[in-house]
Motif scaffolding. Structure first.
Motif, PDB file in Angstrom:
ATOM      1  N   ALA A  85       0.822  -1.215   0.000  1.00  0.00           N
ATOM      2  CA  ALA A  85       0.000   0.000   0.000  1.00  0.00           C
ATOM      3  C   ALA A  85       0.855   1.263   0.000  1.00  0.00           C
ATOM      4  N   LEU A  86       2.134   1.120   0.292  1.00  0.00           N
ATOM      5  CA  LEU A  86       3.016   2.286   0.403  1.00  0.00           C
ATOM      6  C   LEU A  86       3.579   2.728  -0.942  1.00  0.00           C
ATOM      7  N   VAL A  87       3.386   1.936  -2.004  1.00  0.00           N
ATOM      8  CA  VAL A  87       3.914   2.301  -3.319  1.00  0.00           C
ATOM      9  C   VAL A  87       2.756   2.430  -4.304  1.00  0.00           C
ATOM     10  N   PRO A  88       2.901   3.293  -5.333  1.00  0.00           N
ATOM     11  CA  PRO A  88       1.744   3.652  -6.169  1.00  0.00           C
ATOM     12  C   PRO A  88       1.408   2.723  -7.328  1.00  0.00           C
ATOM     13  N   THR A  89       2.404   2.140  -7.991  1.00  0.00           N
ATOM     14  CA  THR A  89       2.110   1.417  -9.230  1.00  0.00           C
ATOM     15  C   THR A  89       2.083  -0.093  -9.010  1.00  0.00           C
ATOM     16  N   ALA A  90       1.429  -0.783  -9.969  1.00  0.00           N
ATOM     17  CA  ALA A  90       1.337  -2.245  -9.882  1.00  0.00           C
ATOM     18  C   ALA A  90       2.717  -2.876  -9.943  1.00  0.00           C
ATOM     19  N   ARG A  91       3.575  -2.356 -10.806  1.00  0.00           N
ATOM     20  CA  ARG A  91       4.914  -2.917 -10.918  1.00  0.00           C
ATOM     21  C   ARG A  91       5.686  -2.752  -9.611  1.00  0.00           C
ATOM     22  N   GLU A  92       5.619  -1.583  -9.021  1.00  0.00           N
ATOM     23  CA  GLU A  92       6.328  -1.363  -7.755  1.00  0.00           C
ATOM     24  C   GLU A  92       5.780  -2.257  -6.653  1.00  0.00           C
ATOM     25  N   LYS A  93       4.479  -2.471  -6.676  1.00  0.00           N
ATOM     26  CA  LYS A  93       3.873  -3.348  -5.669  1.00  0.00           C
ATOM     27  C   LYS A  93       4.388  -4.787  -5.824  1.00  0.00           C
ATOM     28  N   LEU A  94       4.502  -5.248  -7.078  1.00  0.00           N
ATOM     29  CA  LEU A  94       5.008  -6.596  -7.317  1.00  0.00           C
ATOM     30  C   LEU A  94       6.487  -6.702  -6.950  1.00  0.00           C
ATOM     31  N   GLU A  95       7.244  -5.632  -7.163  1.00  0.00           N
ATOM     32  CA  GLU A  95       8.646  -5.634  -6.731  1.00  0.00           C
ATOM     33  C   GLU A  95       8.732  -5.776  -5.224  1.00  0.00           C
ATOM     34  N   VAL A  96       7.859  -5.068  -4.509  1.00  0.00           N
ATOM     35  CA  VAL A  96       7.809  -5.205  -3.047  1.00  0.00           C
ATOM     36  C   VAL A  96       7.473  -6.642  -2.676  1.00  0.00           C
ATOM     37  N   PHE A  97       6.540  -7.248  -3.404  1.00  0.00           N
ATOM     38  CA  PHE A  97       6.146  -8.639  -3.182  1.00  0.00           C
ATOM     39  C   PHE A  97       7.359  -9.558  -3.297  1.00  0.00           C
ATOM     40  N   ILE A  98       8.119  -9.393  -4.392  1.00  0.00           N
ATOM     41  CA  ILE A  98       9.268 -10.263  -4.640  1.00  0.00           C
ATOM     42  C   ILE A  98      10.311 -10.115  -3.533  1.00  0.00           C
ATOM     43  N   ARG A  99      10.625  -8.879  -3.193  1.00  0.00           N
ATOM     44  CA  ARG A  99      11.633  -8.654  -2.143  1.00  0.00           C
ATOM     45  C   ARG A  99      11.150  -9.177  -0.796  1.00  0.00           C
ATOM     46  N   ALA A 100       9.854  -9.032  -0.524  1.00  0.00           N
ATOM     47  CA  ALA A 100       9.314  -9.507   0.750  1.00  0.00           C
ATOM     48  C   ALA A 100       9.392 -11.020   0.853  1.00  0.00           C
ATOM     49  N   ILE A 101       9.130 -11.715  -0.256  1.00  0.00           N
ATOM     50  CA  ILE A 101       9.214 -13.174  -0.235  1.00  0.00           C
ATOM     51  C   ILE A 101      10.647 -13.632  -0.008  1.00  0.00           C
ATOM     52  N   TYR A 102      11.588 -13.001  -0.706  1.00  0.00           N
ATOM     53  CA  TYR A 102      12.985 -13.409  -0.547  1.00  0.00           C
ATOM     54  C   TYR A 102      13.558 -13.027   0.812  1.00  0.00           C
ATOM     55  N   SER A 103      13.183 -11.857   1.310  1.00  0.00           N
ATOM     56  CA  SER A 103      13.751 -11.415   2.590  1.00  0.00           C
ATOM     57  C   SER A 103      12.964 -11.930   3.780  1.00  0.00           C
ATOM     58  N   GLY A 104      11.716 -12.346   3.557  1.00  0.00           N
ATOM     59  CA  GLY A 104      10.879 -12.804   4.650  1.00  0.00           C
ATOM     60  C   GLY A 104      10.716 -14.300   4.674  1.00  0.00           C
TER      61      GLY A 104
END
Length: 209
Positions: A85-104
């Motif tokens: 919710a902190l980033v505006p675009t769909a691509r940025e949201k998916l990038e957050v998703f990818i980093r969260a999966i790898y780091s979490g």
């Protein structure tokens, strides 16, 4: 009647707390020894309970595996919405998703993922018990699907590529073996960034101006 209700509630609270402790200690032993060399006896000893007590919560060792996966997926789904919710675009949201999966999800269980998830019988076990995980998996998939469709609508993603193909390519980024490979590198963050680049832009060189 009220006293009986309070006593029952307290008993259930203690049961849940003991179950969480069992999962915590089981995870410790799995990480130390791997799935096959871990025994229910040792997990019970770590918790400080009798072997028979652990079977009141988990009938088999593989039930513990499913419960650990389920717990971590629940935690991930409870936190990812706030992050994207902190980033505006769909691509940025998916990038957050990818980093969260790898780091979490992945960073917490490097050895656990490698040792358990790549085993054929563990894969079969998860498939057999997929009813326990189906709702969580569907929640994860639906979030990514929504973002892919949103990106298409906003002109960020190619509408000629089906969403299901994009979804499968997205989840193809996440395998235990690829995670182990990434975190053997000197700069894992750089590798994850490269994976993000490949997913969204491919491997073709930029066209010369």
């Amino acid at each position: 009647m009220q006293e009986a209700y309070v006593a029952q509630s307290l008993k259930e609270k203690h049961r849940q707390e003991r179950e969480m402790l069992i999962l915590e200690k089981a995870e410790e032993v799995f990480l130390e020894k791997g799935y096959y060399d871990t025994s229910m006896e040792e997990i019970a000893a770590r918790v400080g309970i009798a072997k028979g007590t652990i079977y009141l919560h988990f009938a088999r060792k593989d039930d513990l595996v499913v419960a650990i996966i389920q717990r971590d997926l629940e935690i991930f789904l409870n936190t990812i919405d706030a992050q994207i919710a902190l980033v505006p675009t769909a691509r940025e949201k998916l990038e957050v998703f990818i980093r969260a999966i790898y780091s979490g999800l992945f960073s917490k269980h490097t050895y656990l993922l490698s040792n358990m998830y790549n085993a054929i019988d563990i894969k079969r076990m998860i498939e057999e018990k997929q009813g326990c995980l189906r709702g969580l998996w569907e929640g994860l998939s639906s979030r990514v699907t929504y973002l892919l469709d949103e990106g298409k609508e906003w002109g960020e993603f190619d509408k000629q590529i089906s969403t299901i193909t994009m979804l499968r390519a997205f989840f193809a980024l996440f395998t235990p073996r690829s995670y182990i490979h990434i975190y053997k590198q000197e700069n894992p963050e750089e590798i994850v960034t490269s994976l993000i680049h490949i997913y969204f832009r491919g491997i073709a060189a930029p066209s010369p101006c």
